[in-house]
Design an enzyme around this catalytic site. Sequence first.
Site, PDB file in Angstrom:
ATOM      1  N   HIS A 192       0.907  -1.382  -0.075  1.00 53.68           N
ATOM      2  CA  HIS A 192      -0.129  -0.058  -0.039  1.00 53.68           C
ATOM      3  C   HIS A 192       1.050   1.243   0.068  1.00 53.68           C
ATOM      4  CE1 HIS A 192      -3.113   2.798   1.048  1.00 53.68           C
ATOM      5  NE2 HIS A 192      -4.058   2.109   0.500  1.00 53.68           N
ATOM      6  N   ASP A 224      -7.880  -5.707   0.287  1.00 50.82           N
ATOM      7  CA  ASP A 224      -8.330  -6.407  -0.772  1.00 50.82           C
ATOM      8  C   ASP A 224      -7.745  -8.008  -0.495  1.00 50.82           C
ATOM      9  OD1 ASP A 224      -9.612  -4.322  -2.277  1.00 50.82           O
ATOM     10  OD2 ASP A 224      -7.726  -3.509  -2.780  1.00 50.82           O
TER      11      ASP A 224
END
Length: 426
Positions: A309, A366
């Site tokens: 991320h 996710d």
Amino acid sequence: MANKNSVTMTDNRTGKSFEYNIIDPTLGASVVDIATFYKDTGLFMLDRGFTSTASCRSRITYIDGSKGKLMYRGYDISYLATQKSFVDTAHLLLYKKLPTNEERDAFKLELKKRSFVHEGMKKLFDAFPDNAHPMAILSAAVSALSTFYFDHLDIDSPEEYMEMAKRIIAKIPTIAAFSYRYSRGLPIIYPNLDRGFTENILYMLRAYPHDHIDLKPIEVKALDTIFTLHADHEQNASTTTVRTVASTHAHPYAAISAGICALWGRSHGGANESVISQLEMIGDVKNVEKYIAKAKDKNDPFRLMGFGHRVYKNFDPRATILKDIREQLMKERAIDSKLIEVANKIEEIALHDEYFIERGLYPNIDFYSGLILRALGIPKEMYAVIFVIGRVPGWIAQWIEFKEQPDGKIARPRQLYLGPTEIKPE
Ligand code: CMC
């Protein structure tokens, strides 16, 4: 004598120095105000992917990537995800406060009343070919909303844009469910006013006409939690897109439609679909080592989907909450055990591997949301659409915040031109 709360930059070509004020935040990194930098120096700043650039001032969401912290309007995400509902969270983002019981009832009722879409919109859905991706249908349908709803289109009137905000939050789930039903050739299911916001979405995706379906509370809770965790995430790619469109004074439906397109990519909201496709491709725990090696190989474009991320370099707090929900859901609904095994093996290896540790690559939201959505019987092509339903209150709140700033400027970045110099035609 330089101001202590400033940065001095010297242009070594001329020896001239310029001072820029530092603006302190309530939380997080301070910011250098470089608005006059070009005027002072004739230079632009180059910051590919905005890794060091704040594009706006905001009071909505705060992320501390090194501590794995996320807050909406000052409330910690774990409090909102475990103690409050998505509708409460949407109210918080829109009205800057959690609702009282009366406010919650009124907000829920308004969302219910507005959940139906104009019957004429069905012709739009009819025009798409079979197997069209629901994200493509969704972005087109949201853009078309303004052609069906002529009232409340004055984007400069707070009363009118708040109406638009509620309308879009209420209608997106219906449009999303219709997108899916049309893409599969299934009969469409209208919203059921006896069901709550999140329950209704599962109902519209799963039911058949005149069918009664019972939904387990843990299923509704799991989806509601996914929505809450996605509701806002400060200035990510799709939110930046929404703000950029807002800065041109375009209609909020146009801004949300653009946000949907930006979210679709596999580096952003499309990642949850890619996670499941990748787990299916890996197929068996015995193949995991081979794919981890591919992810680490500089000469191989393969990346582990659901890992890494831009902001979270420690852990993604949303992932931790979803992991817990996945455990609860597993007790009551079958989750593909083969995929879970593969996912667990990847997680176990990556969390102890130098490559991933050094780069701060941890499982992101996710990595877990795809497996939960699969257990809820939601097809892969709908995962990004589910992300959109959750993200809409955040996008709208960001659109409103831009609107309410008296000095909002059109977004107009500059560039480092590396193309040809002028070519004189012969
Ligand atoms: N697998 C293998 N290596 C990776 C991965 C990954 N998933 N992600 C980053 N890296 C490596 C990358 O190769 C680079 O290595 P090096 O420094 O040796 O060149 C380093 O880590 C930094 O990567 P980056 O691409 O510069 O980082 P970024 O902040 O620009 O990208 C990201 C962030 C999310 C796009 C990226 O981590 C990625 O592609 N992850 C997979 C897709 C994914 O799961 N996306 C969902 C993000 S969470 C949902 C959302 O908020 O939208």
